[in-house]
Design a protein around this motif. Structure first.
Motif, PDB file in Angstrom:
ATOM      1  N   ILE A  83      -3.782   3.602  18.938  1.00 14.07           N
ATOM      2  CA  ILE A  83      -2.869   2.523  18.339  1.00 14.07           C
ATOM      3  C   ILE A  83      -3.403   1.840  17.235  1.00 14.07           C
ATOM      4  O   ILE A  83      -2.655   1.739  16.242  1.00 14.07           O
ATOM      5  N   ARG A  84      -4.609   1.496  17.298  1.00 13.25           N
ATOM      6  CA  ARG A  84      -5.355   0.894  15.948  1.00 13.25           C
ATOM      7  C   ARG A  84      -5.088   1.686  14.800  1.00 13.25           C
ATOM      8  O   ARG A  84      -4.916   1.056  13.572  1.00 13.25           O
ATOM      9  N   GLN A  85      -5.325   3.172  14.990  1.00 12.58           N
ATOM     10  CA  GLN A  85      -5.192   3.854  13.632  1.00 12.58           C
ATOM     11  C   GLN A  85      -4.006   4.118  13.115  1.00 12.58           C
ATOM     12  O   GLN A  85      -3.794   4.082  12.041  1.00 12.58           O
ATOM     13  N   ILE A  86      -3.001   4.044  14.106  1.00  7.22           N
ATOM     14  CA  ILE A  86      -1.592   4.190  13.632  1.00  7.22           C
ATOM     15  C   ILE A  86      -1.064   2.829  12.889  1.00  7.22           C
ATOM     16  O   ILE A  86      -0.681   3.009  11.797  1.00  7.22           O
ATOM     17  N   GLN A  87      -1.694   1.884  13.529  1.00  7.17           N
ATOM     18  CA  GLN A  87      -1.420   0.413  12.549  1.00  7.17           C
ATOM     19  C   GLN A  87      -1.914   0.447  11.364  1.00  7.17           C
ATOM     20  O   GLN A  87      -1.427   0.217  10.282  1.00  7.17           O
ATOM     21  N   VAL A  91      -0.177   0.284   7.577  1.00  2.00           N
ATOM     22  CA  VAL A  91      -0.581  -0.472   6.496  1.00  2.00           C
ATOM     23  C   VAL A  91      -0.781   0.133   5.300  1.00  2.00           C
ATOM     24  O   VAL A  91      -0.224  -0.479   4.108  1.00  2.00           O
ATOM     25  N   VAL A  92      -1.629   1.155   5.313  1.00  4.08           N
ATOM     26  CA  VAL A  92      -1.735   1.960   4.135  1.00  4.08           C
ATOM     27  C   VAL A  92      -0.420   2.531   3.567  1.00  4.08           C
ATOM     28  O   VAL A  92      -0.161   2.396   2.210  1.00  4.08           O
ATOM     29  N   ARG A  93       0.412   3.086   4.291  1.00  8.08           N
ATOM     30  CA  ARG A  93       1.599   3.600   4.024  1.00  8.08           C
ATOM     31  C   ARG A  93       2.704   2.608   3.294  1.00  8.08           C
ATOM     32  O   ARG A  93       3.215   2.810   2.260  1.00  8.08           O
ATOM     33  N   GLU A  94       2.840   1.380   4.056  1.00  6.31           N
ATOM     34  CA  GLU A  94       3.655   0.502   3.471  1.00  6.31           C
ATOM     35  C   GLU A  94       3.216  -0.008   2.233  1.00  6.31           C
ATOM     36  O   GLU A  94       4.106  -0.513   1.279  1.00  6.31           O
ATOM     37  N   SER A  95       1.839  -0.059   2.023  1.00  3.13           N
ATOM     38  CA  SER A  95       1.321  -0.603   0.608  1.00  3.13           C
ATOM     39  C   SER A  95       1.673   0.219  -0.472  1.00  3.13           C
ATOM     40  O   SER A  95       1.129   0.116  -1.471  1.00  3.13           O
ATOM     41  N   LYS A  96       1.945   1.693   0.039  1.00  3.95           N
ATOM     42  CA  LYS A  96       2.118   2.846  -1.149  1.00  3.95           C
ATOM     43  C   LYS A  96       0.540   2.796  -1.729  1.00  3.95           C
ATOM     44  O   LYS A  96       0.556   3.473  -2.767  1.00  3.95           O
ATOM     45  N   SER A  98      -1.978   1.027  -2.241  1.00  4.83           N
ATOM     46  CA  SER A  98      -2.581  -0.063  -2.957  1.00  4.83           C
ATOM     47  C   SER A  98      -3.482  -0.808  -1.926  1.00  4.83           C
ATOM     48  O   SER A  98      -4.353  -1.817  -2.403  1.00  4.83           O
ATOM     49  N   LYS A  99      -3.490  -0.547  -0.781  1.00  2.00           N
ATOM     50  CA  LYS A  99      -4.327  -1.357   0.250  1.00  2.00           C
ATOM     51  C   LYS A  99      -5.134  -0.219   1.023  1.00  2.00           C
ATOM     52  O   LYS A  99      -4.937   0.819   1.162  1.00  2.00           O
ATOM     53  N   ALA A 100      -6.523  -0.680   1.353  1.00  2.00           N
ATOM     54  CA  ALA A 100      -7.178   0.317   2.298  1.00  2.00           C
ATOM     55  C   ALA A 100      -7.611  -0.760   3.508  1.00  2.00           C
ATOM     56  O   ALA A 100      -7.947  -1.589   3.194  1.00  2.00           O
ATOM     57  N   THR A 101      -8.166   0.229   4.466  1.00  2.00           N
ATOM     58  CA  THR A 101      -8.199  -0.485   5.918  1.00  2.00           C
ATOM     59  C   THR A 101      -9.979  -0.339   5.939  1.00  2.00           C
ATOM     60  O   THR A 101      -9.944   0.894   6.579  1.00  2.00           O
ATOM     61  N   PRO A 102     -10.758  -1.184   5.757  1.00  2.00           N
ATOM     62  CA  PRO A 102     -12.236  -0.836   5.986  1.00  2.00           C
ATOM     63  C   PRO A 102     -12.709  -0.720   7.381  1.00  2.00           C
ATOM     64  O   PRO A 102     -12.074  -0.954   8.178  1.00  2.00           O
ATOM     65  N   SER A 103     -13.865  -0.183   7.513  1.00  2.00           N
ATOM     66  CA  SER A 103     -14.327   0.000   8.857  1.00  2.00           C
ATOM     67  C   SER A 103     -14.341  -1.195   9.609  1.00  2.00           C
ATOM     68  O   SER A 103     -14.519  -2.047   9.446  1.00  2.00           O
ATOM     69  N   GLY A 104     -13.853  -0.974  10.910  1.00  2.00           N
ATOM     70  CA  GLY A 104     -13.360  -1.902  11.946  1.00  2.00           C
ATOM     71  C   GLY A 104     -12.126  -2.817  11.823  1.00  2.00           C
ATOM     72  O   GLY A 104     -12.112  -3.526  12.460  1.00  2.00           O
ATOM     73  N   TRP A 105     -11.368  -2.478  10.957  1.00  2.00           N
ATOM     74  CA  TRP A 105     -10.234  -3.068  10.540  1.00  2.00           C
ATOM     75  C   TRP A 105      -9.376  -3.006  11.919  1.00  2.00           C
ATOM     76  O   TRP A 105      -9.280  -1.980  12.436  1.00  2.00           O
ATOM     77  N   LYS A 106      -8.612  -4.134  12.272  1.00  2.00           N
ATOM     78  CA  LYS A 106      -7.571  -4.116  13.135  1.00  2.00           C
ATOM     79  C   LYS A 106      -6.700  -5.120  12.448  1.00  2.00           C
ATOM     80  O   LYS A 106      -7.071  -5.730  11.576  1.00  2.00           O
ATOM     81  N   VAL A 111      -8.053  -6.642   4.526  1.00  2.00           N
ATOM     82  CA  VAL A 111      -7.848  -5.199   3.720  1.00  2.00           C
ATOM     83  C   VAL A 111      -8.507  -5.290   2.633  1.00  2.00           C
ATOM     84  O   VAL A 111      -8.985  -6.292   1.813  1.00  2.00           O
ATOM     85  N   LEU A 112      -8.592  -3.943   1.996  1.00  2.00           N
ATOM     86  CA  LEU A 112      -9.489  -4.014   0.675  1.00  2.00           C
ATOM     87  C   LEU A 112      -8.135  -3.550  -0.268  1.00  2.00           C
ATOM     88  O   LEU A 112      -7.247  -2.724   0.023  1.00  2.00           O
ATOM     89  N   GLU A 113      -8.355  -3.908  -1.640  1.00  2.00           N
ATOM     90  CA  GLU A 113      -7.475  -3.599  -2.566  1.00  2.00           C
ATOM     91  C   GLU A 113      -8.151  -2.681  -3.584  1.00  2.00           C
ATOM     92  O   GLU A 113      -8.492  -3.452  -4.752  1.00  2.00           O
ATOM     93  N   PRO A 114      -8.183  -1.514  -3.433  1.00  2.00           N
ATOM     94  CA  PRO A 114      -9.104  -0.721  -4.527  1.00  2.00           C
ATOM     95  C   PRO A 114      -8.577  -0.795  -5.920  1.00  2.00           C
ATOM     96  O   PRO A 114      -7.482  -1.005  -6.361  1.00  2.00           O
TER      97      PRO A 114
END
Lengths: 133, 84
Positions: A83-87, A91-96, A98-106, A111-114
């Motif tokens: 479930i965490r991975q789908i979430q 997030v990445v998909r909805e940000s098109k 522009s966002k990345a979820t770093p290690s341990g993200w929930k 989030v990070l913005e590369p």
């Protein structure tokens, strides 16, 4: 999905799975893959045992595989991690992108913005401890 | 979602094939081969298939491509009545 027939699936639901849930039915289709034809193309068919081993594939709305894991049979899946991975993928998909979820993200965590400005500077905005908290 | 299937006395099998695509689209690679064994690659299309299923008291048929537009978790496991 397993190499069992749909008849065996029915018996398993009726005799055991229905006793493990408050409803009498299972909320998702139980697919039958006799001979492991589907498992073979997904890389989880074990010809020696004649069964599909414990693979899990997360497939996005465009039909693209975003993640997968394959475990030896004695170890069960962590559904909360799925479930965490789908979430995270959502997030990445909805940000098109522009966002990345770093290690341990929930959900709720940073989030990070590369960007070019973030190159060599992640340490300024994200701490390793966030991977474990 | 799923189409109902008559319950016969033979075991139905799954059908495996490419997702239907426009003829003009280039054929997409859906997996990589490592020593003859096929392995899925993330970022690539999931191979389509149609498989018989049991769902909410009915025998049905399920295709992966029928679920386009939704997130899908496709789980394989060794067998019913096994322990994990």
């Amino acid at each position: 999905m397993s190499t069992d027939s749909m008849f065996v699936h029915k018996m398993w639901v009726d005799h055991e799975l229905s006793k493990m849930t408050t409803s009498k039915t299972i909320p998702f289709p139980m697919l039958s893959d006799p001979g492991g034809r589907v498992g073979q193309i997904y890389g989880v068919y074990d010809p020696a045992g004649g069964v599909d081993v414990r693979g899990r594939f997360i497939i996005d709305p465009d039909g693209v595989v975003q993640g997968f894991e394959v475990l030896t049979p004695p170890v069960g899946r962590n559904v909360l991690e799925s479930i965490r991975q789908i979430q995270a993928f959502q997030v990445v998909r909805e940000s098109k992108g522009s966002k990345a979820t770093p290690s341990g993200w929930k959900p709720g965590k940073q989030v990070l913005e590369p960007s070019p400005a973030l190159v060599g500077n992640v340490w300024n905005v994200w701490k390793v401890g966030q991977a474990f908290d | 979602m799923t189409e109902e299937m008559a319950a016969g006395c033979t075991r139905p099998v799954a059908e495996v094939g490419e997702t239907p695509a426009e003829p003009s689209l280039p054929k997409e690679k859906t997996s990589v081969h490592q020593g003859g064994k096929t392995m899925i690659q993330v970022g690539q299309k999931a191979p389509d298939f149609t498989a018989p299923a049991y769902f909410q008291g009915k025998f049905t048929s399920v295709s992966l491509s029928a679920h386009l537009g939704k997130w899908v978790v496709l789980c394989f496991y060794p067998g019913d009545f096994t322990f994990v």
